[in-house]
Structure formats: structure tokens, C-alpha cells
Enzyme design. Structure first.
Site, mmCIF file in Angstrom:
data_model
loop_
_atom_site.group_PDB
_atom_site.id
_atom_site.type_symbol
_atom_site.label_atom_id
_atom_site.label_comp_id
_atom_site.label_asym_id
_atom_site.label_seq_id
_atom_site.Cartn_x
_atom_site.Cartn_y
_atom_site.Cartn_z
ATOM 1 N N CYS A 1 0.828 -1.213 0.000
ATOM 2 C CA CYS A 1 0.000 0.000 0.000
ATOM 3 C C CYS A 1 0.865 1.267 0.000
ATOM 4 C CB CYS A 1 -0.915 -0.013 1.223
ATOM 5 S SG CYS A 1 -2.043 1.399 1.253
ATOM 6 N N CYS B 1 0.358 5.113 6.900
ATOM 7 C CA CYS B 1 -0.272 4.878 8.212
ATOM 8 C C CYS B 1 0.747 4.208 9.153
ATOM 9 C CB CYS B 1 -1.508 4.001 8.058
ATOM 10 S SG CYS B 1 -2.610 4.583 6.739
ATOM 11 N N CYS C 1 0.480 0.482 10.279
ATOM 12 C CA CYS C 1 0.019 -0.561 9.360
ATOM 13 C C CYS C 1 1.112 -1.435 8.760
ATOM 14 C CB CYS C 1 -0.802 0.050 8.240
ATOM 15 S SG CYS C 1 -1.569 -1.238 7.228
ATOM 16 N N CYS D 1 -16.301 -9.444 5.930
ATOM 17 C CA CYS D 1 -15.703 -8.163 5.559
ATOM 18 C C CYS D 1 -14.459 -8.373 4.710
ATOM 19 C CB CYS D 1 -15.353 -7.386 6.825
ATOM 20 S SG CYS D 1 -14.586 -5.800 6.480
ATOM 21 N N CYS E 1 -19.504 -6.549 4.118
ATOM 22 C CA CYS E 1 -18.839 -5.278 4.409
ATOM 23 C C CYS E 1 -17.563 -5.231 3.588
ATOM 24 C CB CYS E 1 -18.519 -5.227 5.908
ATOM 25 S SG CYS E 1 -17.618 -3.748 6.407
ATOM 26 N N CYS F 1 -19.466 1.779 9.031
ATOM 27 C CA CYS F 1 -18.650 1.158 10.076
ATOM 28 C C CYS F 1 -17.424 2.043 10.235
ATOM 29 C CB CYS F 1 -18.245 -0.250 9.649
ATOM 30 S SG CYS F 1 -17.089 -1.033 10.805
ATOM 31 N N ARG G 1 -17.590 -2.848 18.315
ATOM 32 C CA ARG G 1 -16.818 -4.044 17.948
ATOM 33 C C ARG G 1 -15.473 -4.073 18.648
ATOM 34 N NH1 ARG G 1 -19.834 -6.253 13.671
ATOM 35 N NH2 ARG G 1 -21.239 -4.671 12.835
HETATM 36 N N1 SAM Z 1 -6.685 0.295 3.183
HETATM 37 C C1 SAM Z 1 -7.967 0.526 3.670
HETATM 38 C C2 SAM Z 1 -8.017 1.683 4.635
HETATM 39 O O1 SAM Z 1 -7.009 2.036 5.213
HETATM 40 O O2 SAM Z 1 -9.105 2.230 4.804
HETATM 41 C C3 SAM Z 1 -8.632 -0.678 4.315
HETATM 42 C C4 SAM Z 1 -7.833 -1.621 5.189
HETATM 43 S S1 SAM Z 1 -7.126 -0.934 6.661
HETATM 44 C C5 SAM Z 1 -5.981 -2.183 7.135
HETATM 45 C C6 SAM Z 1 -8.466 -0.964 7.852
HETATM 46 C C7 SAM Z 1 -8.207 -0.483 9.258
HETATM 47 O O3 SAM Z 1 -7.493 -1.459 9.994
HETATM 48 C C8 SAM Z 1 -7.395 0.770 9.453
HETATM 49 O O4 SAM Z 1 -8.131 1.942 9.259
HETATM 50 C C9 SAM Z 1 -6.979 0.653 10.903
HETATM 51 O O5 SAM Z 1 -7.924 1.305 11.723
HETATM 52 C C10 SAM Z 1 -6.988 -0.859 11.155
HETATM 53 N N2 SAM Z 1 -5.625 -1.347 11.420
HETATM 54 C C11 SAM Z 1 -4.643 -1.496 10.511
HETATM 55 N N3 SAM Z 1 -3.509 -1.922 11.090
HETATM 56 C C12 SAM Z 1 -3.767 -2.050 12.413
HETATM 57 C C13 SAM Z 1 -2.980 -2.442 13.538
HETATM 58 N N4 SAM Z 1 -1.699 -2.777 13.427
HETATM 59 N N5 SAM Z 1 -3.564 -2.463 14.754
HETATM 60 C C14 SAM Z 1 -4.868 -2.110 14.878
HETATM 61 N N6 SAM Z 1 -5.648 -1.736 13.845
HETATM 62 C C15 SAM Z 1 -5.112 -1.687 12.633
HETATM 63 C C1 DTB Z 2 -11.152 -2.475 11.762
HETATM 64 O O1 DTB Z 2 -11.433 -1.447 12.380
HETATM 65 N N1 DTB Z 2 -10.383 -3.445 12.221
HETATM 66 C C2 DTB Z 2 -10.203 -4.479 11.262
HETATM 67 C C3 DTB Z 2 -11.200 -4.055 10.161
HETATM 68 N N2 DTB Z 2 -11.591 -2.752 10.572
HETATM 69 C C4 DTB Z 2 -10.802 -4.062 8.751
HETATM 70 C C5 DTB Z 2 -8.780 -4.599 10.786
HETATM 71 C C6 DTB Z 2 -7.803 -4.805 11.866
HETATM 72 C C7 DTB Z 2 -6.476 -5.014 11.237
HETATM 73 C C8 DTB Z 2 -5.413 -5.341 12.237
HETATM 74 C C9 DTB Z 2 -4.071 -5.462 11.619
HETATM 75 C C10 DTB Z 2 -3.928 -6.572 10.643
HETATM 76 O O2 DTB Z 2 -4.367 -7.722 10.914
HETATM 77 O O3 DTB Z 2 -3.310 -6.363 9.593
HETATM 78 FE FE1 SF4 Z 3 -2.820 1.223 3.368
HETATM 79 FE FE2 SF4 Z 3 -2.707 0.105 5.746
HETATM 80 FE FE3 SF4 Z 3 -3.159 2.707 5.545
HETATM 81 FE FE4 SF4 Z 3 -5.080 0.945 4.755
HETATM 82 S S1 SF4 Z 3 -4.303 1.246 6.826
HETATM 83 S S2 SF4 Z 3 -4.376 2.791 3.686
HETATM 84 S S3 SF4 Z 3 -3.766 -0.712 3.992
HETATM 85 S S4 SF4 Z 3 -1.276 1.646 4.926
#
Ligand code: SAM
Ligand code: DTB
Ligand code: SF4
Length: 326
Positions: A52, A56, A59, A96, A128, A188, A260
Site C-alpha cells: 500500500c 499509516c 500498518c 468483511c 462489508c 462502520c 466491535r
Molecule cells: N486500506 C484501507 C483503509 O485504510 O481504509 C482498508 C484496510 S485498513 C488495514 C483498515 C483499518 O485497519 C485501518 O483503518 C486501521 O484502523 C486498522 N488497522 C490497521 N492496522 C492495524 C494495527 N496494526 N492495529 C490495529 N488496527 C489496525
Molecule cells: C477495523 O477497524 N479493524 C479491522 C477491520 N476494521 C478491517 C482490521 C484490523 C487489522 C489489524 C491489523 C492486521 O491484521 O493487519
Molecule cells: Fe494502506 Fe494500511 Fe493505511 Fe489501509 S491502513 S491505507 S492498507 S497503509
């Protein structure tokens, strides 16, 4: 009563109540609005992992960090359908699909997602998606395919946001949420706690969510899963009690939303999860993986439900549906 005019001071007052009173009050409000024995199981599937372009800080899927996450192209239709079938067979009523995209692009990948939304909706599951930013037209296409909900998080308070993400703004996020809302899709939207933010930021996030024009029907509260290689890879764990305060406060200020208990459960004890359910959490992600990080095993969650006397919430059973249509 459902209010969208909470002030920060009011939310802070709730958040800072004596913990025992806070949890009791949240539990009372929870049971006024929901069946306290029902918890929804949702299954997550990462349909496109890694690579990606965003930054973030939390992430593991951001291309710029070295996290060892193996990137994949968009999974093929059959793999995704098998996973949805398995999720349903295991008692999940919501499925989802997540993609590591900055935003949706109008290409054949999106066409494929739209077609999957249709097929899985026909399996009688709440479908979702979380695919990044969406424009109005794309939201409408998803709605027409039957999409039930769209996940797009605010992640943190408006003030702390710039410490976490610089490649898109808080306003970009609000705009996507508005597009989803206007298309008549269930919203959500939640955030992550334990990213080094102050208590006032957690309060700010909760207050922002509760003062959107309408409450998100679903509010995921994630505890940061700290992943090596990300800027938050060495982040100290937030004490559980702060997570509990967030859940209870969310329940009190957004009484009819699904709250959630999302990421971070693998690091929680059964007793801690029990407290979250008492405080109004009524949904979890089931299955041994979230998107890329570990989650409790399906069988241990099943045993937990039995131990606590919890039942699976069936699809379309929450007050979510009536809220979207109101
Ligand atoms: N790329 C899309 C976005 O950012 O909207 C969708 C997938 S993204 C991984 C969805 C959500 O997962 C993020 O907004 C964040 O709140 C959560 N998330 C990602 N990495 C995480 C982590 N290491 N711990 C907790 N939540 C996480
Ligand atoms: C949300 O708030 N939590 C979920 C879902 N929306 C998509 C994702 C959590 C991701 C945690 C880090 C991972 O497993 O990569
Ligand atoms: Fe990309 Fe992760 Fe950010 Fe979603 S949360 S936009 S997958 S870097």
C-alpha cells in the site's frame, strides 16, 4: 435517547467516571438497546494484501515499511467465495473484505469486488468492504450490488491524526464517510487506541464519532497490534483499563451502534474480554487471522461463548438496519 451533540467535556466526564460506575452504566445502556447475550461474529478476509502506498504508522501493509508481510494481488473469486462459505458455516453473520488500497479505482479489480459483493449478499450474509477512499459513484455501485456496510476508520482524534498519517487528511476520511452515508450503506467507523496518543485524543476520537451527522451503525475499537518494522513497532501497550474505558464510553454515547471489540483481542485474557462484553461490546472478529495479524483461534472463541453464555447474533438482527433506513 440518541444524541449527536455531545461536547468534549461531556464525553470526558463519562470517560473519567469511576471505572466501576462507567462499566455498570454502559452495561445498563447496552441491555436497554440490545440483547445482552448476543455477540456478532464477523469474519475478515484480506482480499489484497500489502504494497500500500499510504504511510499509516500502525500498518503492516504499507509498502514503505519492512514488516515481512507477504503482498498478494487481488485473490481470485473462488478463493474469496470459499472463505465466505467457511465463515458462514462457522457462525459468522458478517463477512468483511479488506484491500490494502489507498482508494478505489474504476478498474477490473473493482468490477470483481462489486460482483463478489453481489454473490456473497445472496448467501444471506451482511457484506462489508474496506477498500480505502471511495467517491460517490463508487459508493452507489457498491450499494446497487447489495453492499450492507463499508468500513472506513477515523483512527484517532483530529489533533493526533497528523502524527499517524500524512498521505491523506482527516477531511478526506470524512468525505468518504459522507459518500458511504449518502449511498444508503451502513457506516462502520472507529479507530485505534494505544498509538501513543493522550487520553484527550481517545476522548476526541469518540466525540468525533458520536457527533457525525448520524452515528456510525458500527464502531470498531481496535487496540494497536504493534508490528515490527512499522513506526509504532516498539510502541508500549496501552493498559487494558483504558481500552475498557473506550468501549464503555462508546456504548454510552452511541447507544444503538454495534461496538466491535476488534484488533488486539489475541493479547487479551478471557477475563478482560468478559469485561468488554459487560461494558457493551457486542461484536468480535472470528478466525485465526485479522487481515495480517493473529486473532484467537475459532475453537477458543467458541469455548469462550459457551463459558460466558453468549450466542451468535444472526445476520441483519441488530438495530443497524432500521437506523440505515430511517
Ligand atoms: N486500506 C484501507 C483503509 O485504510 O481504509 C482498508 C484496510 S485498513 C488495514 C483498515 C483499518 O485497519 C485501518 O483503518 C486501521 O484502523 C486498522 N488497522 C490497521 N492496522 C492495524 C494495527 N496494526 N492495529 C490495529 N488496527 C489496525
Ligand atoms: C477495523 O477497524 N479493524 C479491522 C477491520 N476494521 C478491517 C482490521 C484490523 C487489522 C489489524 C491489523 C492486521 O491484521 O493487519
Ligand atoms: Fe494502506 Fe494500511 Fe493505511 Fe489501509 S491502513 S491505507 S492498507 S497503509
Amino acid at each position: 435517547m440518541v444524541r449527536t451533540d455531545w461536547t468534549r467535556e461531556e464525553v470526558a466526564q463519562i470517560y473519567n467516571k469511576p471505572l466501576i460506575d462507567l462499566v455498570f452504566e454502559a452495561g445498563r445502556i447496552h441491555r436497554e438497546n440490545f440483547n445482552g447475550n448476543e455477540v456478532q461474529m464477523s469474519t475478515l478476509l484480506s482480499i489484497k494484501t500489502g504494497g500500500c502506498p499510504e504511510d499509516c504508522a500502525y500498518c503492516p501493509q504499507a509498502a514503505r515499511y519492512n514488516t515481512g508481510v507477504k503482498g498478494t494481488p487481488l485473490l481470485n473469486e473462488e478463493e474469496i467465495l470459499m472463505s465466505a462459505l467457511a465463515a458462514k458455516a462457522n457462525g459468522s453473520s458478517r463477512f468483511c473484505m479488506g484491500a490494502a488500497w489507498r482508494e478505489v479505482k474504476d478498474n477490473r479489480h473493482f468490477d470483481q469486488v462489486v460482483s463478489l459483493v453481489k454473490t456473497i449478499t445472496d448467501m444471506d450474509m451482511e457484506v462489508c468492504c474496506t477498500l480505502g477512499m471511495l467517491n460517490e459513484h463508487q459508493a452507489q455501485r457498491l450499494k446497487e450490488a447489495g453492499l450492507y456496510a463499508y468500513n472506513h476508520n477515523l483512527d484517532t482524534s483530529p489533533e493526533y491524526y497528523e502524527h499517524i498519517i500524512t498521505t491523506r487528511t482527516y477531511d478526506d476520511r470524512l468525505k468518504t464517510l459522507e459518500n458511504v452515508r449518502n449511498a444508503g450503506i451502513s457506516v462502520c467507523c472507529g479507530g485505534i487506541v494505544g498509538m501513543g496518543e493522550q487520553e484527550t485524543d481517545r476522548i476526541g476520537l469518540l466525540q468525533t464519532l458520536a457527533t457525525l451527522p448520524r452515528h456510525p451503525e458500527s464502531v470498531p475499537i481496535n487496540a494497536l497490534v504493534s508490528v515490527k518494522g512499522t513506526p509504532l513497532g516498539e510502541q508500549e501497550k496501552l493498559p487494558f483499563w483504558d481500552m475498557l474505558r473506550c468501549i464503555a464510553t462508546a456504548r454510552i454515547i452511541m447507544p444503538r451502534s454495534m461496538v466491535r471489540l476488534s484488533a488486539g483481542r489475541a493479547e487479551m485474557s478471557l477475563s478482560e474480554q468478559f469485561l468488554c462484553f459487560l461494558a457493551g461490546a457486542n461484536s468480535i472478529f472470528a478466525g485465526e487471522k485479522l487481515l495480517t495479524t493473529p486473532n484467537p483461534e475459532f475453537n477458543s472463541d467458541k469455548a469462550m461463548f459457551e463459558l460466558f453464555g453468549l450466542k451468535n447474533m444472526p445476520a441483519f438482527a441488530s438495530c443497524e438496519k432500521e437506523q440505515v433506513e430511517a
